[in-house]
Design a protein around this motif. Structure first.
Motif, mmCIF file in Angstrom:
data_model
loop_
_atom_site.group_PDB
_atom_site.id
_atom_site.type_symbol
_atom_site.label_atom_id
_atom_site.label_comp_id
_atom_site.label_asym_id
_atom_site.label_seq_id
_atom_site.Cartn_x
_atom_site.Cartn_y
_atom_site.Cartn_z
ATOM 1 N N ASN A 183 0.861 -1.177 0.000
ATOM 2 C CA ASN A 183 0.000 0.000 0.000
ATOM 3 C C ASN A 183 0.896 1.225 0.000
ATOM 4 O O ASN A 183 1.442 1.598 1.034
ATOM 5 N N ASN A 184 1.059 1.829 -1.157
ATOM 6 C CA ASN A 184 1.967 2.971 -1.272
ATOM 7 C C ASN A 184 1.460 4.216 -0.562
ATOM 8 O O ASN A 184 2.219 5.156 -0.336
ATOM 9 N N LYS A 185 0.169 4.232 -0.215
ATOM 10 C CA LYS A 185 -0.401 5.407 0.426
ATOM 11 C C LYS A 185 -0.442 5.289 1.946
ATOM 12 O O LYS A 185 -0.858 6.230 2.620
ATOM 13 N N ALA A 186 -0.048 4.174 2.484
ATOM 14 C CA ALA A 186 -0.047 3.977 3.943
ATOM 15 C C ALA A 186 1.150 3.114 4.302
ATOM 16 O O ALA A 186 1.014 1.926 4.570
ATOM 17 N N ILE A 187 2.309 3.720 4.273
ATOM 18 C CA ILE A 187 3.525 2.974 4.542
ATOM 19 C C ILE A 187 3.520 2.454 5.977
ATOM 20 O O ILE A 187 2.862 3.003 6.863
ATOM 21 N N LEU A 188 4.256 1.391 6.200
ATOM 22 C CA LEU A 188 4.271 0.752 7.514
ATOM 23 C C LEU A 188 5.297 1.425 8.424
ATOM 24 O O LEU A 188 6.449 0.997 8.527
ATOM 25 N N LYS A 189 4.860 2.481 9.073
ATOM 26 C CA LYS A 189 5.671 3.184 10.061
ATOM 27 C C LYS A 189 4.829 3.453 11.304
ATOM 28 O O LYS A 189 3.599 3.499 11.243
ATOM 29 N N SER A 190 5.516 3.648 12.424
ATOM 30 C CA SER A 190 4.854 4.012 13.676
ATOM 31 C C SER A 190 5.315 5.405 14.089
ATOM 32 O O SER A 190 6.487 5.759 13.902
ATOM 33 N N TYR A 191 4.402 6.172 14.673
ATOM 34 C CA TYR A 191 4.686 7.540 15.071
ATOM 35 C C TYR A 191 4.379 7.735 16.551
ATOM 36 O O TYR A 191 3.318 7.311 17.027
ATOM 37 N N VAL A 192 5.274 8.384 17.247
ATOM 38 C CA VAL A 192 5.033 8.826 18.618
ATOM 39 C C VAL A 192 4.797 10.331 18.538
ATOM 40 O O VAL A 192 5.689 11.095 18.182
ATOM 41 N N VAL A 193 3.556 10.743 18.853
ATOM 42 C CA VAL A 193 3.145 12.138 18.678
ATOM 43 C C VAL A 193 2.849 12.763 20.038
ATOM 44 O O VAL A 193 2.233 12.134 20.905
ATOM 45 N N VAL A 194 3.288 14.006 20.216
ATOM 46 C CA VAL A 194 3.050 14.743 21.459
ATOM 47 C C VAL A 194 2.586 16.151 21.110
ATOM 48 O O VAL A 194 2.633 16.568 19.948
ATOM 49 N N ALA A 195 2.146 16.910 22.120
ATOM 50 C CA ALA A 195 1.787 18.305 21.907
ATOM 51 C C ALA A 195 3.048 19.109 21.617
ATOM 52 O O ALA A 195 4.124 18.820 22.151
ATOM 53 N N ASP A 196 2.907 20.111 20.772
ATOM 54 C CA ASP A 196 4.066 20.904 20.376
ATOM 55 C C ASP A 196 4.716 21.606 21.563
ATOM 56 O O ASP A 196 5.929 21.813 21.587
ATOM 57 N N ASN A 197 3.910 21.953 22.556
ATOM 58 C CA ASN A 197 4.454 22.648 23.735
ATOM 59 C C ASN A 197 4.861 21.684 24.844
ATOM 60 O O ASN A 197 5.162 22.103 25.966
ATOM 61 N N SER A 198 4.867 20.393 24.545
ATOM 62 C CA SER A 198 5.240 19.385 25.541
ATOM 63 C C SER A 198 6.744 19.418 25.811
ATOM 64 O O SER A 198 7.549 19.756 24.942
ATOM 65 N N GLY A 199 7.084 19.021 27.022
ATOM 66 C CA GLY A 199 8.499 18.923 27.371
ATOM 67 C C GLY A 199 9.122 17.611 26.943
ATOM 68 O O GLY A 199 10.322 17.385 27.139
ATOM 69 N N ILE A 200 8.337 16.750 26.330
ATOM 70 C CA ILE A 200 8.840 15.453 25.880
ATOM 71 C C ILE A 200 9.725 15.648 24.657
ATOM 72 O O ILE A 200 9.288 16.175 23.630
ATOM 73 N N LYS A 201 10.980 15.223 24.758
ATOM 74 C CA LYS A 201 11.943 15.395 23.679
ATOM 75 C C LYS A 201 12.416 14.068 23.084
ATOM 76 O O LYS A 201 12.868 14.019 21.945
#
Length: 293
Positions: free
Chosen positions: A116-134
């Motif tokens: 599926n070229n439109k949904a590559i097999l990757k995982s994302y860790v997403v946080v709020a832009d103002n988060s202190g998580i780096k």
């Protein structure tokens, strides 16, 4: 999202049956058994799975004249053994599971990929832009939502690249929502209701298109490598060459058949593709990061 995942998996089986329709009448005396990993249907109850799979047997009979069986395997080890013992002729694995199975059953070979070229097999860790998580080190004790519909590579990424060895999600994170609607999870991230979202590529890319303003308040703190697509595997010692070639040719041409192409587009499968020349190198690299359990 869960219903789309069922449709993807069941339609994959349907297209596999289309491939079998290319087998010539001289080969029709043999039943073709297709094995598929049970984890591909991980959110589907057994009772519902039995109901959903029944039509495919009749489709095979009516469209190809072939008798055939669709078999669920509980593990990559079982599916690999079934192929090597000749209990089934074709097996559908997650890419990393095929790499694990080939380690134990070296006779196994890849036949083609489901891409599926439109949904590559990757995982994302997403946080709020103002988060202190780096970084991943900052995730301990945080509240996390796992987007509904995350595929198996997301679980693998979590276990091998985020969680410390011998540590469960429950012990590592402060609060967990294991089955969050993806849109709600990202909205909650932006509003501060949750601190981390672990998402497959498709939900994250879709959210960015649907709600670019909200997505602009979020940032990706970690991305996995691209995982190997689903592998259609077989055992050359147990599958007749003529059947193999006819099956393969039918599968590879599926996207060129108007009926099959519409089905593929509906479930966001771009095509079935030949095995790339560097496939063995890809598997070796995958095994370094994600060794067999």
């Amino acid at each position: 999202m869960r219903s789309k995942f069922w449709l993807f998996s069941l339609s994959l089986l349907g297209v596999l049956l289309y491939g079998i329709s290319q087998v010539r009448s001289a080969e029709k005396q043999k039943a073709v058994r297709i094995g598929m990993m049970r984890t591909i249907f991980k959110d589907t109850p057994d009772s519902l799975l039995q109901i959903l799979m029944k039509p495919f047997s009749s489709v095979m009979e009516s469209q190809t004249g072939l008798s055939g069986d669709l078999v669920m395997s509980p593990s990559y080890d079982k599916l690999g053994k079934q192929l090597c013992d000749g209990e089934i002729q074709v097996g559908v694995f997650h890419g990393f599971e095929f790499a694990w199975a080939k380690l134990k059953y070296p006779d196994l070979e890849p036949l083609m990929l489901a891409v599926n070229n439109k949904a590559i097999l990757k995982s994302y860790v997403v946080v709020a832009d103002n988060s202190g998580i780096k970084s991943v080190d900052d995730l301990k004790g945080k509240s996390v939502s796992f987007a509904r519909g995350n595929r198996e590579h997301c679980r693998l990424f979590l276990e091998h690249r985020i969680l410390p060895a011998n540590t469960s999600s429950g012990k590592f994170f402060g609060k967990i929502n294991l089955n969050a609607d993806a849109e709600d999870a990202f909205d909650g991230l932006a509003s501060g209701e949750v601190e981390v979202v672990l998402s497959d590529s498709a939900p994250w890319e879709s959210f960015k298109l649907q709600k670019p303003g909200t997505a602009g308040k979020l940032r990706v703190v970690m991305i996995s490598e691209e995982f190997i697509p689903a592998v259609i595997g077989y055992n050359p010692k147990k599958l007749d060459q003529n059947i193999r070639d006819s099956f393969k040719n039918g599968m590879l041409s599926a996207s060129g058949n108007p009926k099959s192409k519409r089905m593929l587009e509906f479930v966001k499968i771009s095509s079935f593709e030949t095995i790339p020349e560097d496939f063995n190198e890809q598997m070796s690299e995958m095994l370094k990061s994600y060794p067999a359990p």
